[in-house]
Write a protein that holds these residues in place. Structure first.
Motif, PDB file in Angstrom:
ATOM      1  N   TYR A 153       0.873  -1.172   0.000  1.00 12.56           N
ATOM      2  CA  TYR A 153       0.000   0.000   0.000  1.00 12.56           C
ATOM      3  C   TYR A 153       0.904   1.214   0.000  1.00 12.56           C
ATOM      4  CZ  TYR A 153      -3.644   3.335   0.937  1.00 12.56           C
ATOM      5  OH  TYR A 153      -4.502   4.398   0.831  1.00 12.56           O
ATOM      6  N   GLY A 154       0.873   1.972  -1.058  1.00 16.52           N
ATOM      7  CA  GLY A 154       1.776   3.105  -1.220  1.00 16.52           C
ATOM      8  C   GLY A 154       1.250   4.372  -0.565  1.00 16.52           C
ATOM      9  N   LEU A 155       1.590   4.561   0.704  1.00 15.10           N
ATOM     10  CA  LEU A 155       1.157   5.787   1.385  1.00 15.10           C
ATOM     11  C   LEU A 155       1.681   7.029   0.676  1.00 15.10           C
ATOM     12  CD1 LEU A 155       1.486   4.802   5.157  1.00 15.10           C
ATOM     13  CD2 LEU A 155      -0.595   5.089   3.813  1.00 15.10           C
ATOM     14  N   VAL A 156       2.825   6.911   0.019  1.00 13.68           N
ATOM     15  CA  VAL A 156       3.385   8.043  -0.698  1.00 13.68           C
ATOM     16  C   VAL A 156       2.456   8.465  -1.848  1.00 13.68           C
ATOM     17  CG1 VAL A 156       4.826   6.694  -2.263  1.00 13.68           C
ATOM     18  CG2 VAL A 156       5.540   8.984  -1.605  1.00 13.68           C
ATOM     19  N   ILE A 157       1.686   7.536  -2.379  1.00 16.05           N
ATOM     20  CA  ILE A 157       0.701   7.873  -3.414  1.00 16.05           C
ATOM     21  C   ILE A 157      -0.341   8.817  -2.829  1.00 16.05           C
ATOM     22  CG2 ILE A 157      -1.153   6.950  -4.863  1.00 16.05           C
ATOM     23  CD1 ILE A 157       0.546   4.429  -5.242  1.00 16.05           C
ATOM     24  N   GLU A 158      -0.857   8.474  -1.664  1.00 16.49           N
ATOM     25  CA  GLU A 158      -1.835   9.340  -0.987  1.00 16.49           C
ATOM     26  C   GLU A 158      -1.221  10.698  -0.677  1.00 16.49           C
ATOM     27  OE1 GLU A 158      -5.068   8.927  -0.082  1.00 16.49           O
ATOM     28  OE2 GLU A 158      -5.251   6.894  -0.857  1.00 16.49           O
ATOM     29  N   GLU A 159       0.026  10.686  -0.245  1.00 16.33           N
ATOM     30  CA  GLU A 159       0.712  11.933   0.072  1.00 16.33           C
ATOM     31  C   GLU A 159       0.799  12.816  -1.178  1.00 16.33           C
ATOM     32  OE1 GLU A 159       4.410  12.844   2.883  1.00 16.33           O
ATOM     33  OE2 GLU A 159       4.986  11.747   1.077  1.00 16.33           O
ATOM     34  N   ALA A 160       1.175  12.241  -2.302  1.00 16.79           N
ATOM     35  CA  ALA A 160       1.258  13.008  -3.553  1.00 16.79           C
ATOM     36  C   ALA A 160      -0.114  13.543  -3.953  1.00 16.79           C
ATOM     37  CB  ALA A 160       1.842  12.135  -4.662  1.00 16.79           C
ATOM     38  N   MET A 161      -1.136  12.722  -3.799  1.00 19.20           N
ATOM     39  CA  MET A 161      -2.490  13.159  -4.144  1.00 19.20           C
ATOM     40  C   MET A 161      -2.974  14.292  -3.252  1.00 19.20           C
ATOM     41  SD  MET A 161      -4.526   9.719  -5.195  1.00 19.20           S
ATOM     42  CE  MET A 161      -4.072   8.780  -6.645  1.00 19.20           C
ATOM     43  N   SER A 162      -2.487  14.335  -2.022  1.00 19.50           N
ATOM     44  CA  SER A 162      -2.887  15.422  -1.128  1.00 19.50           C
ATOM     45  C   SER A 162      -2.428  16.777  -1.664  1.00 19.50           C
ATOM     46  CB  SER A 162      -2.351  15.192   0.291  1.00 19.50           C
ATOM     47  OG  SER A 162      -0.964  15.489   0.374  1.00 19.50           O
ATOM     48  N   PHE A 163      -1.431  16.761  -2.554  1.00 24.71           N
ATOM     49  CA  PHE A 163      -0.955  17.985  -3.204  1.00 24.71           C
ATOM     50  C   PHE A 163      -1.593  18.166  -4.580  1.00 24.71           C
ATOM     51  CE2 PHE A 163       2.193  17.266   0.017  1.00 24.71           C
ATOM     52  CZ  PHE A 163       2.556  18.541   0.410  1.00 24.71           C
ATOM     53  N   GLY A 164      -2.570  17.339  -4.899  1.00 25.65           N
ATOM     54  CA  GLY A 164      -3.250  17.436  -6.181  1.00 25.65           C
ATOM     55  C   GLY A 164      -2.443  16.916  -7.347  1.00 25.65           C
ATOM     56  N   LEU A 165      -1.526  16.007  -7.083  1.00 22.58           N
ATOM     57  CA  LEU A 165      -0.688  15.470  -8.149  1.00 22.58           C
ATOM     58  C   LEU A 165      -1.262  14.173  -8.711  1.00 22.58           C
ATOM     59  CD1 LEU A 165       2.862  15.979  -6.616  1.00 22.58           C
ATOM     60  CD2 LEU A 165       1.771  17.310  -8.431  1.00 22.58           C
ATOM     61  N   GLU A 178      -3.659  18.578 -21.573  1.00 24.68           N
ATOM     62  CA  GLU A 178      -3.821  19.485 -20.426  1.00 24.68           C
ATOM     63  C   GLU A 178      -5.195  19.359 -19.768  1.00 24.68           C
ATOM     64  OE1 GLU A 178      -2.732  23.463 -21.539  1.00 24.68           O
ATOM     65  OE2 GLU A 178      -0.853  22.768 -22.439  1.00 24.68           O
ATOM     66  N   VAL A 179      -6.222  19.069 -20.570  1.00 24.38           N
ATOM     67  CA  VAL A 179      -7.568  18.897 -20.013  1.00 24.38           C
ATOM     68  C   VAL A 179      -7.595  17.662 -19.116  1.00 24.38           C
ATOM     69  CG1 VAL A 179      -9.993  18.437 -20.575  1.00 24.38           C
ATOM     70  CG2 VAL A 179      -8.692  20.109 -21.921  1.00 24.38           C
ATOM     71  N   LEU A 180      -7.015  16.566 -19.599  1.00 28.40           N
ATOM     72  CA  LEU A 180      -6.945  15.341 -18.793  1.00 28.40           C
ATOM     73  C   LEU A 180      -6.120  15.590 -17.538  1.00 28.40           C
ATOM     74  CD1 LEU A 180      -7.464  12.317 -18.332  1.00 28.40           C
ATOM     75  CD2 LEU A 180      -5.417  11.862 -19.738  1.00 28.40           C
ATOM     76  N   HIS A 181      -5.005  16.294 -17.689  1.00 28.00           N
ATOM     77  CA  HIS A 181      -4.151  16.576 -16.530  1.00 28.00           C
ATOM     78  C   HIS A 181      -4.935  17.326 -15.458  1.00 28.00           C
ATOM     79  CE1 HIS A 181      -1.190  18.851 -14.132  1.00 28.00           C
ATOM     80  NE2 HIS A 181      -0.554  17.697 -14.164  1.00 28.00           N
ATOM     81  N   GLU A 182      -5.664  18.328 -15.841  1.00 28.43           N
ATOM     82  CA  GLU A 182      -6.439  19.108 -14.867  1.00 28.43           C
ATOM     83  C   GLU A 182      -7.516  18.239 -14.209  1.00 28.43           C
ATOM     84  OE1 GLU A 182      -7.480  21.952 -12.330  1.00 28.43           O
ATOM     85  OE2 GLU A 182      -5.732  22.016 -13.653  1.00 28.43           O
ATOM     86  N   LYS A 183      -8.173  17.392 -15.004  1.00 31.27           N
ATOM     87  CA  LYS A 183      -9.176  16.463 -14.463  1.00 31.27           C
ATOM     88  C   LYS A 183      -8.532  15.542 -13.419  1.00 31.27           C
ATOM     89  CE  LYS A 183     -11.988  12.493 -15.722  1.00 31.27           C
ATOM     90  NZ  LYS A 183     -12.249  11.488 -16.730  1.00 31.27           N
ATOM     91  N   MET A 184      -7.339  15.030 -13.737  1.00 31.03           N
ATOM     92  CA  MET A 184      -6.666  14.114 -12.812  1.00 31.03           C
ATOM     93  C   MET A 184      -6.191  14.847 -11.549  1.00 31.03           C
ATOM     94  SD  MET A 184      -4.639  11.445 -15.340  1.00 31.03           S
ATOM     95  CE  MET A 184      -3.492  12.672 -15.950  1.00 31.03           C
ATOM     96  N   CYS A 185      -5.782  16.110 -11.675  1.00 28.73           N
ATOM     97  CA  CYS A 185      -5.393  16.897 -10.492  1.00 28.73           C
ATOM     98  C   CYS A 185      -6.581  17.022  -9.544  1.00 28.73           C
ATOM     99  CB  CYS A 185      -4.906  18.290 -10.899  1.00 28.73           C
ATOM    100  SG  CYS A 185      -3.293  18.318 -11.708  1.00 28.73           S
ATOM    101  N   LYS A 186      -7.731  17.357 -10.097  1.00 36.79           N
ATOM    102  CA  LYS A 186      -8.951  17.456  -9.282  1.00 36.79           C
ATOM    103  C   LYS A 186      -9.303  16.102  -8.689  1.00 36.79           C
ATOM    104  CE  LYS A 186     -10.852  21.363 -11.806  1.00 36.79           C
ATOM    105  NZ  LYS A 186     -11.824  21.816 -12.803  1.00 36.79           N
ATOM    106  N   GLY A 187      -9.170  15.060  -9.493  1.00 34.66           N
ATOM    107  CA  GLY A 187      -9.454  13.703  -9.023  1.00 34.66           C
ATOM    108  C   GLY A 187      -8.511  13.275  -7.911  1.00 34.66           C
ATOM    109  N   ALA A 188      -7.242  13.680  -8.009  1.00 35.19           N
ATOM    110  CA  ALA A 188      -6.272  13.335  -6.967  1.00 35.19           C
ATOM    111  C   ALA A 188      -6.648  13.992  -5.647  1.00 35.19           C
ATOM    112  CB  ALA A 188      -4.866  13.759  -7.395  1.00 35.19           C
ATOM    113  N   ARG A 189      -6.991  15.275  -5.701  1.00 34.13           N
ATOM    114  CA  ARG A 189      -7.399  15.974  -4.467  1.00 34.13           C
ATOM    115  C   ARG A 189      -8.649  15.335  -3.873  1.00 34.13           C
ATOM    116  NH1 ARG A 189      -4.970  20.260  -7.244  1.00 34.13           N
ATOM    117  NH2 ARG A 189      -6.791  20.826  -8.465  1.00 34.13           N
ATOM    118  N   LEU A 190      -9.608  15.003  -4.724  1.00 39.43           N
ATOM    119  CA  LEU A 190     -10.841  14.370  -4.262  1.00 39.43           C
ATOM    120  C   LEU A 190     -10.560  12.988  -3.664  1.00 39.43           C
ATOM    121  CD1 LEU A 190     -13.926  14.504  -4.036  1.00 39.43           C
ATOM    122  CD2 LEU A 190     -14.036  13.519  -6.335  1.00 39.43           C
ATOM    123  N   SER A 191      -9.714  12.209  -4.317  1.00 41.68           N
ATOM    124  CA  SER A 191      -9.361  10.882  -3.800  1.00 41.68           C
ATOM    125  C   SER A 191      -8.749  10.993  -2.414  1.00 41.68           C
ATOM    126  CB  SER A 191      -8.374  10.175  -4.728  1.00 41.68           C
ATOM    127  OG  SER A 191      -8.978   9.858  -5.943  1.00 41.68           O
TER     128      SER A 191
END
Length: 162
Positions: free
Chosen positions: A69-81, A123-136
């Motif tokens: 379980y990659g906690l670092v993944i969650e950490e990165a997503m907390s920054f919207g990455l 860029e549209v997909l990237h922005e969607k994924m940034c929002k998705g990362a923050r939401l996740s």
């Protein structure tokens, strides 16, 4: 990656970089391909520096070949990455393709590179994924959620081996 994309990319590898055979081989490859001005082994950094690397990043690359379980993944997503990772082990339980990141075919470095290119070009997909990362991150960072996901994974693995 195509040369036109490589010009503006900097890869910062943060984490333990003690002189192991793996790190020594990585340094040799960096020199062999003349990537000294593009790829940087930062080693262990302070929390403030780590925050800066996350804030400055465009995406988070996680080429792990196996991860419980990659906690670092969650950490990165907390920054919207958005996270780009291989589709293996527990990673697809956190990274959802084209929602909060991209999943490459397991152990397929060419597909991994194609996903990096996609994140840069679309860029549209990237922005969607940034929002998705923050939401996740927002939806899954509680201990209760972690326990629930762990139990779900355990149940699926148990069924797979029955």
């Amino acid at each position: 990656l195509p040369d036109k994309l490589k010009k503006n990319i900097e890869l910062n590898i943060v984490g333990e970089t003690e002189h192991t055979q793996y790190v020594d081989n990585l340094k040799a490859k960096i020199r062999e391909y003349n990537l000294d001005s593009t790829i940087f082994l930062r080693g262990r950094v302070s929390n403030d520096d780590l925050r800066k690397y996350y804030c400055d990043a465009y995406c988070f690359l996680f080429p792990s070949l196996y991860e419980g379980y990659g906690l670092v993944i969650e950490e990165a997503m907390s920054f919207g990455l958005p996270v780009i990772a291989f589709n293996n082990s527990a990673i697809p339980y956190t990274v959802h393709h084209k929602e909060n990141g991209l999943l490459a075919n397991d152990k397929d470095s060419a597909d991994f590179a194609k996903n990096i290119e996609l994140a840069i070009i679309d860029e549209v997909l990237h922005e969607k994924m940034c929002k998705g990362a923050r939401l996740s991150y927002k939806q899954s960072h509680s201990l209760t959620d972690f326990k629930k996901e762990t139990n779900n994974l355990y149940t699926k693995l148990q069924k797979a081996y029955e």
